[in-house]
Design a protein around this motif. Sequence first.
Motif, PDB file in Angstrom:
ATOM      1  N   THR A 172       0.872  -1.175   0.000  1.00 26.11           N
ATOM      2  CA  THR A 172       0.000   0.000   0.000  1.00 26.11           C
ATOM      3  C   THR A 172       0.904   1.218   0.000  1.00 26.11           C
ATOM      4  N   GLU A 173       0.797   2.019  -1.059  1.00 26.25           N
ATOM      5  CA  GLU A 173       1.610   3.224  -1.177  1.00 26.25           C
ATOM      6  C   GLU A 173       0.712   4.440  -1.044  1.00 26.25           C
ATOM      7  N   THR A 174       1.044   5.313  -0.102  1.00 28.27           N
ATOM      8  CA  THR A 174       0.299   6.545   0.110  1.00 28.27           C
ATOM      9  C   THR A 174       1.221   7.714  -0.199  1.00 28.27           C
ATOM     10  N   THR A 175       0.789   8.566  -1.121  1.00 30.08           N
ATOM     11  CA  THR A 175       1.569   9.744  -1.502  1.00 30.08           C
ATOM     12  C   THR A 175       0.745  10.982  -1.224  1.00 30.08           C
ATOM     13  N   ILE A 176       1.255  11.850  -0.360  1.00 26.60           N
ATOM     14  CA  ILE A 176       0.596  13.127  -0.069  1.00 26.60           C
ATOM     15  C   ILE A 176       1.460  14.225  -0.671  1.00 26.60           C
ATOM     16  N   THR A 177       0.885  14.982  -1.590  1.00 29.94           N
ATOM     17  CA  THR A 177       1.595  16.067  -2.254  1.00 29.94           C
ATOM     18  C   THR A 177       0.966  17.374  -1.813  1.00 29.94           C
ATOM     19  N   THR A 178       1.790  18.286  -1.294  1.00 28.63           N
ATOM     20  CA  THR A 178       1.312  19.586  -0.823  1.00 28.63           C
ATOM     21  C   THR A 178       2.032  20.682  -1.600  1.00 28.63           C
ATOM     22  N   CYS A 179       1.264  21.538  -2.246  1.00 26.08           N
ATOM     23  CA  CYS A 179       1.848  22.606  -3.053  1.00 26.08           C
ATOM     24  C   CYS A 179       2.271  23.770  -2.158  1.00 26.08           C
ATOM     25  N   ASN A 180       3.446  24.349  -2.467  1.00 27.43           N
ATOM     26  CA  ASN A 180       3.971  25.481  -1.715  1.00 27.43           C
ATOM     27  C   ASN A 180       4.032  26.771  -2.530  1.00 27.43           C
ATOM     28  N   GLU A 181       4.132  26.655  -3.862  1.00 28.95           N
ATOM     29  CA  GLU A 181       4.224  27.834  -4.738  1.00 28.95           C
ATOM     30  C   GLU A 181       3.433  27.585  -6.008  1.00 28.95           C
ATOM     31  N   TRP A 182       2.887  28.653  -6.577  1.00 26.05           N
ATOM     32  CA  TRP A 182       2.096  28.585  -7.795  1.00 26.05           C
ATOM     33  C   TRP A 182       2.586  29.640  -8.786  1.00 26.05           C
ATOM     34  N   ASN A 183       2.339  29.410 -10.075  1.00 22.14           N
ATOM     35  CA  ASN A 183       2.668  30.423 -11.072  1.00 22.14           C
ATOM     36  C   ASN A 183       1.485  31.374 -11.256  1.00 22.14           C
ATOM     37  N   GLU A 184       1.617  32.307 -12.189  1.00 23.06           N
ATOM     38  CA  GLU A 184       0.565  33.316 -12.378  1.00 23.06           C
ATOM     39  C   GLU A 184      -0.738  32.734 -12.899  1.00 23.06           C
ATOM     40  N   PHE A 185      -0.720  31.482 -13.369  1.00 23.05           N
ATOM     41  CA  PHE A 185      -1.925  30.821 -13.857  1.00 23.05           C
ATOM     42  C   PHE A 185      -2.552  29.918 -12.793  1.00 23.05           C
ATOM     43  N   GLY A 186      -1.993  29.913 -11.579  1.00 22.88           N
ATOM     44  CA  GLY A 186      -2.531  29.105 -10.497  1.00 22.88           C
ATOM     45  C   GLY A 186      -2.072  27.666 -10.500  1.00 22.88           C
ATOM     46  N   ARG A 187      -1.083  27.329 -11.325  1.00 23.77           N
ATOM     47  CA  ARG A 187      -0.564  25.966 -11.385  1.00 23.77           C
ATOM     48  C   ARG A 187       0.572  25.814 -10.387  1.00 23.77           C
ATOM     49  N   CYS A 188       0.626  24.681  -9.723  1.00 25.51           N
ATOM     50  CA  CYS A 188       1.661  24.417  -8.728  1.00 25.51           C
ATOM     51  C   CYS A 188       3.032  24.336  -9.397  1.00 25.51           C
ATOM     52  N   THR A 189       4.009  25.033  -8.826  1.00 24.17           N
ATOM     53  CA  THR A 189       5.372  25.003  -9.362  1.00 24.17           C
ATOM     54  C   THR A 189       6.361  24.395  -8.381  1.00 24.17           C
ATOM     55  N   ASN A 190       5.983  24.296  -7.112  1.00 28.05           N
ATOM     56  CA  ASN A 190       6.877  23.749  -6.097  1.00 28.05           C
ATOM     57  C   ASN A 190       6.024  23.012  -5.069  1.00 28.05           C
ATOM     58  N   ALA A 191       6.325  21.741  -4.842  1.00 28.34           N
ATOM     59  CA  ALA A 191       5.520  20.939  -3.913  1.00 28.34           C
ATOM     60  C   ALA A 191       6.415  20.010  -3.113  1.00 28.34           C
ATOM     61  N   ARG A 192       5.857  19.508  -2.051  1.00 37.52           N
ATOM     62  CA  ARG A 192       6.550  18.534  -1.199  1.00 37.52           C
ATOM     63  C   ARG A 192       5.718  17.254  -1.196  1.00 37.52           C
ATOM     64  N   GLN A 193       6.394  16.133  -1.382  1.00 36.46           N
ATOM     65  CA  GLN A 193       5.723  14.840  -1.361  1.00 36.46           C
ATOM     66  C   GLN A 193       6.197  14.026  -0.171  1.00 36.46           C
ATOM     67  N   ASN A 194       5.221  13.426   0.503  1.00 37.04           N
ATOM     68  CA  ASN A 194       5.486  12.489   1.579  1.00 37.04           C
ATOM     69  C   ASN A 194       4.967  11.145   1.088  1.00 37.04           C
ATOM     70  N   ILE A 195       5.871  10.206   0.893  1.00 36.74           N
ATOM     71  CA  ILE A 195       5.513   8.901   0.341  1.00 36.74           C
ATOM     72  C   ILE A 195       5.732   7.845   1.416  1.00 36.74           C
ATOM     73  N   SER A 196       4.699   7.050   1.662  1.00 37.45           N
ATOM     74  CA  SER A 196       4.771   5.995   2.664  1.00 37.45           C
ATOM     75  C   SER A 196       4.404   4.677   1.994  1.00 37.45           C
ATOM     76  N   ILE A 197       5.261   3.680   2.164  1.00 38.73           N
ATOM     77  CA  ILE A 197       5.014   2.364   1.577  1.00 38.73           C
ATOM     78  C   ILE A 197       4.871   1.348   2.703  1.00 38.73           C
ATOM     79  N   LEU A 198       3.724   0.682   2.721  1.00 36.56           N
ATOM     80  CA  LEU A 198       3.434  -0.340   3.719  1.00 36.56           C
ATOM     81  C   LEU A 198       3.532  -1.710   3.059  1.00 36.56           C
ATOM     82  N   ILE A 199       4.368  -2.564   3.644  1.00 35.38           N
ATOM     83  CA  ILE A 199       4.487  -3.944   3.170  1.00 35.38           C
ATOM     84  C   ILE A 199       4.033  -4.837   4.308  1.00 35.38           C
ATOM     85  N   LYS A 200       2.894  -5.480   4.120  1.00 39.68           N
ATOM     86  CA  LYS A 200       2.345  -6.366   5.151  1.00 39.68           C
ATOM     87  C   LYS A 200       3.098  -7.687   5.143  1.00 39.68           C
TER      88      LYS A 200
END
Length: 156
Positions: A106-134
């Motif tokens: 089970t892979e969970t990826t949370i992406t949070t945007c920190n900066e946007w361009n003049e069109f409102g598109r994300c240009t800089n983000a942070r990803q937290n990726i967690s992989i669960l192996i049962k």
Amino acid sequence: MACELCALPLAFASIQPKRHRASNQSNTLYISSGLITKRLLIDDKDRLSESNRVSTLKNDSVKTVYNYDDQNRLIKTASDSTTVEFTYGNDNRELSSKKVQKFFTTETTITTCNEWNEFGRCTNARQNISILIKDDKDGKDHIYNHLANIKYDYVY
């Protein structure tokens, strides 16, 4: 963050799709290309509501359902193995996404945007990726966490 449903794969670029009106009053778009057929359902507000990819390879077929909020923003996509949820700010910019993929891990990826361009598109983000192996043998699950800084460039 890139919108995962904004563009079809390049293989579809030269295909002339046929649009059919389905009995439930939603539009249905069929796209066929050699090994796959993709059926896209468009709701009464001209939004993608469902895609159904049928492939000659059994594990390559997938049905995805798309959900929107009252402001017509995509808030969730769901298939058998993957769910993606999106959050937005008061200015309608996408703030974050949470993607959960379940296979033998089970892979969970949370992406949070920190900066946007003049069109409102994300240009800089942070990803937290967690992989669960049962581990069914001894009951000791393994969790691997990764952090990444993502920079997006757009060509307009």
